[in-house]
Scaffold this motif. Structure first.
Motif, PDB file in Angstrom:
ATOM      1  N   ASN A 265       0.802  -1.220   0.000  1.00 47.22           N
ATOM      2  CA  ASN A 265       0.000   0.000   0.000  1.00 47.22           C
ATOM      3  C   ASN A 265       0.835   1.270   0.000  1.00 47.22           C
ATOM      4  OD1 ASN A 265      -2.616  -1.161  -0.050  1.00 47.22           O
ATOM      5  ND2 ASN A 265      -2.422  -1.686   2.112  1.00 47.22           N
ATOM      6  N   VAL A 266       2.141   1.150  -0.251  1.00 49.51           N
ATOM      7  CA  VAL A 266       2.998   2.332  -0.370  1.00 49.51           C
ATOM      8  C   VAL A 266       2.898   2.841  -1.805  1.00 49.51           C
ATOM      9  CG1 VAL A 266       5.369   3.190  -0.339  1.00 49.51           C
ATOM     10  CG2 VAL A 266       4.590   1.625   1.438  1.00 49.51           C
ATOM     11  N   PRO A 267       2.392   4.074  -2.013  1.00 49.91           N
ATOM     12  CA  PRO A 267       2.151   4.539  -3.374  1.00 49.91           C
ATOM     13  C   PRO A 267       3.372   5.095  -4.082  1.00 49.91           C
ATOM     14  CG  PRO A 267       1.427   6.204  -1.826  1.00 49.91           C
ATOM     15  CD  PRO A 267       1.907   5.024  -1.003  1.00 49.91           C
ATOM     16  N   PHE A 268       4.447   5.399  -3.330  1.00 44.79           N
ATOM     17  CA  PHE A 268       5.513   6.172  -3.959  1.00 44.79           C
ATOM     18  C   PHE A 268       6.848   5.914  -3.274  1.00 44.79           C
ATOM     19  CE2 PHE A 268       7.805  10.330  -4.419  1.00 44.79           C
ATOM     20  CZ  PHE A 268       7.985  10.267  -5.781  1.00 44.79           C
ATOM     21  N   ILE A 269       7.856   5.556  -4.057  1.00 40.82           N
ATOM     22  CA  ILE A 269       9.227   5.449  -3.570  1.00 40.82           C
ATOM     23  C   ILE A 269      10.074   6.369  -4.435  1.00 40.82           C
ATOM     24  CG2 ILE A 269      11.222   3.951  -3.242  1.00 40.82           C
ATOM     25  CD1 ILE A 269       9.199   1.628  -2.952  1.00 40.82           C
ATOM     26  N   ALA A 270      10.713   7.344  -3.809  1.00 43.00           N
ATOM     27  CA  ALA A 270      11.494   8.341  -4.534  1.00 43.00           C
ATOM     28  C   ALA A 270      12.944   7.893  -4.650  1.00 43.00           C
ATOM     29  CB  ALA A 270      11.419   9.683  -3.822  1.00 43.00           C
ATOM     30  N   SER A 271      13.553   8.216  -5.779  1.00 44.12           N
ATOM     31  CA  SER A 271      14.969   7.918  -5.955  1.00 44.12           C
ATOM     32  C   SER A 271      15.837   8.867  -5.142  1.00 44.12           C
ATOM     33  CB  SER A 271      15.344   8.005  -7.443  1.00 44.12           C
ATOM     34  OG  SER A 271      14.644   7.037  -8.190  1.00 44.12           O
ATOM     35  N   THR A 272      15.361  10.098  -4.939  1.00 48.30           N
ATOM     36  CA  THR A 272      16.127  11.109  -4.219  1.00 48.30           C
ATOM     37  C   THR A 272      15.212  11.898  -3.292  1.00 48.30           C
ATOM     38  OG1 THR A 272      15.767  12.816  -5.901  1.00 48.30           O
ATOM     39  CG2 THR A 272      17.681  11.371  -6.196  1.00 48.30           C
ATOM     40  N   THR A 273      15.817  12.598  -2.334  1.00 45.37           N
ATOM     41  CA  THR A 273      15.052  13.470  -1.444  1.00 45.37           C
ATOM     42  C   THR A 273      14.387  14.584  -2.234  1.00 45.37           C
ATOM     43  OG1 THR A 273      16.524  12.982   0.403  1.00 45.37           O
ATOM     44  CG2 THR A 273      15.214  14.987   0.569  1.00 45.37           C
ATOM     45  N   LEU A 274      15.084  15.114  -3.249  1.00 50.44           N
ATOM     46  CA  LEU A 274      14.513  16.180  -4.075  1.00 50.44           C
ATOM     47  C   LEU A 274      13.235  15.709  -4.759  1.00 50.44           C
ATOM     48  CD1 LEU A 274      14.652  18.995  -5.338  1.00 50.44           C
ATOM     49  CD2 LEU A 274      16.118  18.044  -7.131  1.00 50.44           C
ATOM     50  N   GLN A 275      13.258  14.499  -5.301  1.00 46.41           N
ATOM     51  CA  GLN A 275      12.066  13.950  -5.936  1.00 46.41           C
ATOM     52  C   GLN A 275      10.939  13.781  -4.924  1.00 46.41           C
ATOM     53  OE1 GLN A 275      12.493  10.006  -7.504  1.00 46.41           O
ATOM     54  NE2 GLN A 275      10.485   9.999  -8.486  1.00 46.41           N
ATOM     55  N   MET A 276      11.282  13.367  -3.707  1.00 46.54           N
ATOM     56  CA  MET A 276      10.284  13.211  -2.647  1.00 46.54           C
ATOM     57  C   MET A 276       9.644  14.562  -2.307  1.00 46.54           C
ATOM     58  SD  MET A 276       8.662  11.284  -0.537  1.00 46.54           S
ATOM     59  CE  MET A 276       9.572   9.753  -0.640  1.00 46.54           C
ATOM     60  N   ARG A 277      10.466  15.598  -2.210  1.00 52.19           N
ATOM     61  CA  ARG A 277       9.949  16.923  -1.874  1.00 52.19           C
ATOM     62  C   ARG A 277       9.024  17.448  -2.969  1.00 52.19           C
ATOM     63  NH1 ARG A 277      14.561  20.798   0.580  1.00 52.19           N
ATOM     64  NH2 ARG A 277      12.769  22.194   0.525  1.00 52.19           N
ATOM     65  N   GLU A 278       9.395  17.217  -4.216  1.00 48.01           N
ATOM     66  CA  GLU A 278       8.551  17.677  -5.320  1.00 48.01           C
ATOM     67  C   GLU A 278       7.208  16.947  -5.309  1.00 48.01           C
ATOM     68  OE1 GLU A 278       9.121  20.266  -7.457  1.00 48.01           O
ATOM     69  OE2 GLU A 278      10.760  20.584  -6.041  1.00 48.01           O
ATOM     70  N   ALA A 279       7.234  15.647  -5.007  1.00 42.26           N
ATOM     71  CA  ALA A 279       5.986  14.887  -4.928  1.00 42.26           C
ATOM     72  C   ALA A 279       5.125  15.394  -3.784  1.00 42.26           C
ATOM     73  CB  ALA A 279       6.288  13.397  -4.753  1.00 42.26           C
ATOM     74  N   ALA A 280       5.767  15.747  -2.658  1.00 46.69           N
ATOM     75  CA  ALA A 280       5.015  16.236  -1.497  1.00 46.69           C
ATOM     76  C   ALA A 280       4.278  17.536  -1.820  1.00 46.69           C
ATOM     77  CB  ALA A 280       5.959  16.445  -0.316  1.00 46.69           C
ATOM     78  N   LYS A 281       4.893  18.364  -2.644  1.00 39.65           N
ATOM     79  CA  LYS A 281       4.288  19.655  -2.986  1.00 39.65           C
ATOM     80  C   LYS A 281       2.969  19.491  -3.736  1.00 39.65           C
ATOM     81  CE  LYS A 281       8.682  22.108  -3.434  1.00 39.65           C
ATOM     82  NZ  LYS A 281       9.586  22.795  -4.401  1.00 39.65           N
ATOM     83  N   THR A 282       2.791  18.361  -4.407  1.00 36.77           N
ATOM     84  CA  THR A 282       1.567  18.161  -5.184  1.00 36.77           C
ATOM     85  C   THR A 282       0.364  17.889  -4.298  1.00 36.77           C
ATOM     86  OG1 THR A 282       1.830  15.750  -5.395  1.00 36.77           O
ATOM     87  CG2 THR A 282       2.965  17.134  -7.032  1.00 36.77           C
ATOM     88  N   GLY A 283       0.605  17.576  -3.025  1.00 40.38           N
ATOM     89  CA  GLY A 283      -0.497  17.238  -2.130  1.00 40.38           C
ATOM     90  C   GLY A 283      -0.985  15.814  -2.285  1.00 40.38           C
ATOM     91  N   MET A 284      -0.275  14.989  -3.067  1.00 40.39           N
ATOM     92  CA  MET A 284      -0.697  13.607  -3.302  1.00 40.39           C
ATOM     93  C   MET A 284      -0.375  12.697  -2.122  1.00 40.39           C
ATOM     94  SD  MET A 284      -1.832  13.354  -6.564  1.00 40.39           S
ATOM     95  CE  MET A 284      -1.381  11.796  -7.304  1.00 40.39           C
TER      96      MET A 284
END
Length: 562
Positions: A265-284
């Protein structure tokens, strides 16, 4: 169709207030709540068929190539160490080189260790009557550990974000003496929206990694984390999560079963912290992982979020590596003592370090061999029971001729060793037209041989119809999913980013959004912004892989995603 599209926009606008609080709960069979480009699944299928028919597609008879059956080695793909910049240069002949994690050897708020090292180099410190200094090399902890563990390059000292990397280095037979357990204080944690934090606390009584893994397993929390092969936070999260299922045996059946249920049930695994932060900004995402020093310095999402620490502390331990002469050991010790001075620790506070000093590590020391086994377990189990179907889309236009195409071939030939055998792989190449070099098939030895043969046969000429290539890849994946509905689709586009023929991103954006296929892009001397615009649609990574480190970067990407 134009009138029908306008009607959809009007309906979507009227429905905004009604569906404002719905989190990703809108059925793909409805147009309500869609973006201006997103379309229904039924209409997407029709549009995909129409676009596919517009593309000039040829199927090439697969040719088998010679495969290398030696196991994958990340060390083989590492670039020359000069790729990673020296952030502080030694000022004397007698010095030590230190690998430092990026949150303290970068610039601005991430440049604390650099500033202290420069002061050390001006301090006239001596060993045996000789002036001494330090050299700092800015390199992520996971990458640094890859160099050290593979033996490709071993510095005199290593200060990763946490002790987990030091344990892994020692487990690989590298002599590593812990000189300082803490250069500067930091922790890693779960960053959750205030609303989700309150909801979980109301239900579970508190928010910690145990309640988080329970909530994810029960599909009550949309959370992402980072690659445990490269990210200190990701590795910490992995072993701490395993410990919540069975602290006495991180790799036992109970821990593995708990991890599989949670990971499904984990929807997202980021390759980098930067990618994680950008995904977080989307509100998803309801929550994600981050170091505290990064969190307190962030202005983009800190308000409205709650930070909860977990796992081992990230106190930047300092190790001396190898059989060093006494004078080098003395330099490392003097530098560790220098760093601990009050004025430099206060400087660290100004840059966001030394917060949450009362937090104590939840984990006891974890043996490096167990950490390596946990990484292997993660790779095997991260997709649960869903195998991956991936199509590689390679740019063979005239602009890719010479070094870019050579590096593309090299990176794919070495990177393909990281493709899991349970997955299915297809291959497409494009210039002005599109060629299906290899239909999607299970990545057994036969498919691997034909994949290698397809790569070897690539030649550059013609224009660049990138989005035609993506259309063909999406069509192949949709056909595969009709036969195997449980597969997880992925697309990897390898290009210089310069599209000048065929369809445009505007033509296919709605399809990408509707089908939710992550499209990872790897640029070769590329127009990176053009590639980023493709990857950002479904929160995939875009890699700027220049001619020096493309092999390493794509090997890492495939290791994580495949």
């Amino acid at each position: 169709m134009a009138g029908k599209g306008k009607a959809f926009v009007v309906i979507g606008a009227i429905a905004v207030s009604v569906f404002l609080l719905v989190y990703l709960g809108i059925s793909l069979t409805s147009n309500l709540g869609k973006t201006k480009t997103q379309i229904t699944t039924e209409d997407a299928a029709k549009k995909l068929d129409k676009l596919y028919k517009d593309v000039s597609v040829k199927t090439i008879q697969p040719i088998k190539g010679q495969i290398d059956l030696d196991p994958a080695s990340i060390g083989d793909s590492l670039p020359d160490i000069s790729k990673f910049p020296v952030s502080v240069t030694n000022t004397t002949d007698s010095f030590v080189e230190i690998f430092s994690s990026t949150e303290k050897s970068g610039t601005g708020v991430d440049g604390w260790l650099n500033e202290v090292a420069e002061e050390f180099n001006k301090s006239n410190t001596t060993v045996n009557g000789k002036p001494v200094s330090v050299m700092i090399r800015n390199i992520a902890s996971g990458t640094a550990a890859d160099y050290i563990r593979s033996g490709k390059y071993i510095p005199d000292a290593f200060t990763p974000s946490n002790e987990l990397w030091g344990e892994m280095v020692k487990a690989d037979g590298i002599q590593a003496e812990l000189v300082s357990k803490r250069l500067v204080g930091n922790v890693t944690g779960i960053v959750a929206t205030k609303a989700k934090y309150d909801e979980l606390v109301d239900k579970y009584g508190s928010l910690n990694l145990k309640t988080v893994t329970d909530a994810i397993a029960d599909n009550e929390l949309a959370m992402g984390y980072t690659d445990p092969f490269a990210s200190s936070t990701g590795l910490n999260f992995l072993v701490t999560a395993l410990g919540t299922f069975d602290s006495s045996n991180l790799l036992g059946e109970k821990a593995v079963q708990g991890f599989e249920k949670f990971q499904a049930n984990v929807p997202f695994i980021a390759s980098t912290t930067l990618q994680m932060r950008e995904a977080a900004k989307t509100g998803m995402l309801d929550a994600f992982v981050l170091e505290y020093q990064t969190f307190v310095n962030a202005t983009d999402f800190k308000a409205g979020y709650v930070f909860t620490p977990f796992g081992v502390r990230h106190d930047s331990p300092l190790y001396a590596l190898g059989d060093l002469p006494k004078d080098k050991l003395d330099i490392i010790q003097k530098f560790a003592d220098f760093v601990e001075q009050e004025k430099y620790q206060k400087l660290a506070e100004q840059k966001g370090f030394n917060g949450l000093n009362d937090y104590k590590s939840e984990l006891e020391a974890v043996d490096g061999s167990i950490l390596s086994a946990a990484q292997k377990l993660w790779k095997e189990k991260k997709n649960g029971s869903k195998p991956i179907a991936a199509v590689f889309v390679a740019d063979v236009s005239g602009s890719m001729g010479g070094e870019p195409l050579n590096r593309l071939k090299e990176s794919l030939l070495k990177g393909q060793k990281f493709l899991g055998r349970d997955n299915s792989i297809g291959f497409v190449s494009y210039s002005s037209d599109v060629a299906i070099n290899l239909p999607i098939g299970k990545y057994d030895t036969n498919q691997q041989s034909m994949f290698v043969g397809a790569i070897d046969s690539l030649q550059a000429s013609g224009g660049t119809a990138t989005f035609d290539g993506i259309v063909v890849a999406m069509k192949m994946l949709q056909d595969e999913m009709a036969l195997n509905p449980d597969v997880k689709p992925l697309i990897f586009v390898l290009s210089d980013g310069e599209t000048n023929e065929g369809h445009s991103l505007k033509d296919i954006r709605g399809l990408i959004e509707t089908y939710k296929i992550p499209i990872y892009t790897i640029g070769y001397n590329a127009n990176i912004k053009a590639l980023q615009s493709i990857s950002s649609i479904n929160e995939a990574a875009s890699i700027n892989a220049d001619t020096e480190d493309v092999v390493y970067k794509i090997s890492n990407l495939l290791n994580v995603q495949m």
